[in-house]
Design a protein around this motif. Structure first.
Motif, PDB file in Angstrom:
ATOM      1  N   LEU A  52       0.766  -1.199   0.289  1.00 31.55           N
ATOM      2  CA  LEU A  52      -0.499  -0.218  -0.230  1.00 31.55           C
ATOM      3  C   LEU A  52       0.781   0.851   0.385  1.00 31.55           C
ATOM      4  O   LEU A  52       1.926   1.184   0.581  1.00 31.55           O
ATOM      5  CB  LEU A  52      -1.090   0.248   1.497  1.00 31.55           C
ATOM      6  N   TYR A  53       0.229   2.407  -0.680  1.00 34.55           N
ATOM      7  CA  TYR A  53       0.931   3.767  -0.247  1.00 34.55           C
ATOM      8  C   TYR A  53       0.295   4.472   1.012  1.00 34.55           C
ATOM      9  O   TYR A  53      -0.089   3.899   1.328  1.00 34.55           O
ATOM     10  CB  TYR A  53      -0.196   4.416  -1.605  1.00 34.55           C
ATOM     11  N   ARG A  54       1.640   5.146   1.147  1.00 29.42           N
ATOM     12  CA  ARG A  54       2.356   5.403   3.298  1.00 29.42           C
ATOM     13  C   ARG A  54       0.819   5.960   2.951  1.00 29.42           C
ATOM     14  O   ARG A  54       0.741   6.895   2.338  1.00 29.42           O
ATOM     15  CB  ARG A  54       3.567   5.240   3.351  1.00 29.42           C
ATOM     16  N   ARG A  55      -0.209   5.478   4.195  1.00 36.33           N
ATOM     17  CA  ARG A  55      -1.146   6.477   4.807  1.00 36.33           C
ATOM     18  C   ARG A  55      -0.661   8.282   5.230  1.00 36.33           C
ATOM     19  O   ARG A  55      -1.287   8.845   4.579  1.00 36.33           O
ATOM     20  CB  ARG A  55      -2.048   5.748   6.367  1.00 36.33           C
ATOM     21  N   ALA A  56       0.649   8.300   5.697  1.00 42.34           N
ATOM     22  CA  ALA A  56       0.945   9.307   5.831  1.00 42.34           C
ATOM     23  C   ALA A  56       0.951  10.380   5.312  1.00 42.34           C
ATOM     24  O   ALA A  56       1.215  11.435   4.639  1.00 42.34           O
ATOM     25  CB  ALA A  56       2.398   9.722   6.372  1.00 42.34           C
ATOM     26  N   ALA A  57       1.268   9.758   3.459  1.00 37.58           N
ATOM     27  CA  ALA A  57       1.324  10.129   1.370  1.00 37.58           C
ATOM     28  C   ALA A  57      -0.345  10.126   0.952  1.00 37.58           C
ATOM     29  O   ALA A  57       0.155  11.347   0.645  1.00 37.58           O
ATOM     30  CB  ALA A  57       2.796   9.480   1.401  1.00 37.58           C
ATOM     31  N   GLY A  58      -0.948   9.174   1.732  1.00 41.06           N
ATOM     32  CA  GLY A  58      -1.929   9.065   0.334  1.00 41.06           C
ATOM     33  C   GLY A  58      -3.193   8.441   1.472  1.00 41.06           C
ATOM     34  O   GLY A  58      -3.569   6.956   1.704  1.00 41.06           O
ATOM     35  N   ARG A  59      -3.839   9.317   2.748  1.00 41.18           N
ATOM     36  CA  ARG A  59      -4.556   8.834   2.981  1.00 41.18           C
ATOM     37  C   ARG A  59      -5.208   8.466   3.420  1.00 41.18           C
ATOM     38  O   ARG A  59      -6.203   7.577   3.694  1.00 41.18           O
ATOM     39  CB  ARG A  59      -4.228   9.783   4.551  1.00 41.18           C
TER      40      ARG A  59
END
Length: 297
Positions: free
Chosen positions: A197-204
């Motif tokens: 997954l795309y990191r949550r911090a970058a792509g919440r």
């Protein structure tokens, strides 16, 4: 006497007509006040600009020099006036546009910029890719004018978000994955897979949509890898390290070793594409572009 623009216009008119009376008629004023203004201008400059004779006037060397600069100044003022009016109408200017990694793959973004540039060719665009959090911070700092993001606002603080559309999602699989033989998949088909997954911090926005959809499908995804960019997740998929879920528009991105399959069934999984901007932005160009994007959406 401070020299004003009207004095330049008076002098240029007299110089072009070669006659004070004809210049006064062109300027819709009387001849004596015009003559007084020209003499006052010469006194301020400290040099004669005109040689008077019974049939009119002609320029001195100082007058020819002053005429060239006066015409240039008046032309520059006219250009500045026209430019200001066009800027006020949103016909010229600069728009700084930000977007998350996945946003520019949706055809709406490219179409909006392309059509807006065709309609208003004197508008220039500056584009920046970043995480949603950084884009919103840049909006507040006025480093960006608008931003295409995948999430809403947790803390509005002077910003506004317009919902543009909700995009369907696709599964991205290693090309030789057994599930790649199927024309379409459901979320439940992915329950035992390793997720990248795309990191949550970058792509919440993307991260939360995927996790919530998996939970609604009855399982908690095994997130084995996280990547700083959504394209990086696809590179890890190509390396065979797991699968990922991306907005359907990214399936237009050909990548060796990656196969895309649409996700169907229940629960439906969609991700928003939103447009964020400042509430008090006075730019006519920015407001016109926002209206354009919303109409196309």
């Amino acid at each position: 006497m401070p020299i004003e623009l009207r004095h330049l216009r008076y002098f240029v008119a007299v110089a072009h007509e070669g006659h004070v009376t004809r210049a006064a008629e062109k300027l819709h004023m009387q001849q004596p006040p015009l003559s007084q203004q020209i003499r006052a201008l010469e006194q301020e400059i400290g040099a004669p600009l005109l040689l008077r004779h019974p049939r009119g006037v002609r320029l001195t060397d100082a007058g020819r020099s002053f005429l060239a600069d006066a015409e240039a100044i008046l032309a520059a003022v006219e250009r500045a006036t026209v430019k200001a009016r066009r800027t006020a109408r949103g016909e010229t200017g600069r728009i700084a546009v930000g977007f998350t990694t996945s946003a520019p793959f949706h055809p709406l973004v490219a179409r909006a910029i392309r059509e807006f540039r065709r309609e208003r060719p004197d508008i220039s665009f500056v584009l920046e890719e970043n995480s949603s959090g950084d884009l919103l911070a840049a909006l507040r700092d006025e480093r960006l004018d608008i931003a295409f993001i995948r999430s809403g606002l947790v803390e509005p603080q002077g910003l506004q978000v317009y919902e543009l559309l909700h995009e369907e999602m696709s599964a991205a699989l290693p090309a030789r994955h057994p599930l790649a033989r199927r024309p379409k998949l459901t979320l439940k088909d992915l329950a035992t897979e390793d997720f990248i997954l795309y990191r949550r911090a970058a792509g919440r926005g993307l991260y939360d949509v995927i996790i919530a959809a998996c939970n609604a499908a009855g399982f908690s995804p095994n997130v084995s890898q996280e990547a700083p960019r959504i394209v990086s997740t696809l590179n890890l998929v190509a390396a065979g390290l797991g699968i990922t879920i991306v907005p359907a528009s990214l399936s237009r991105l050909p990548l060796e070793g990656v196969t895309y399959r649409p996700l169907t069934g229940r629960p439906a999984i969609k991700v928003p594409l939103n447009l964020a901007c400042r509430r008090d932005d006075p730019s006519a160009a920015t407001q016109a572009f926002i209206e354009k994007v919303r109409r196309l959406a």
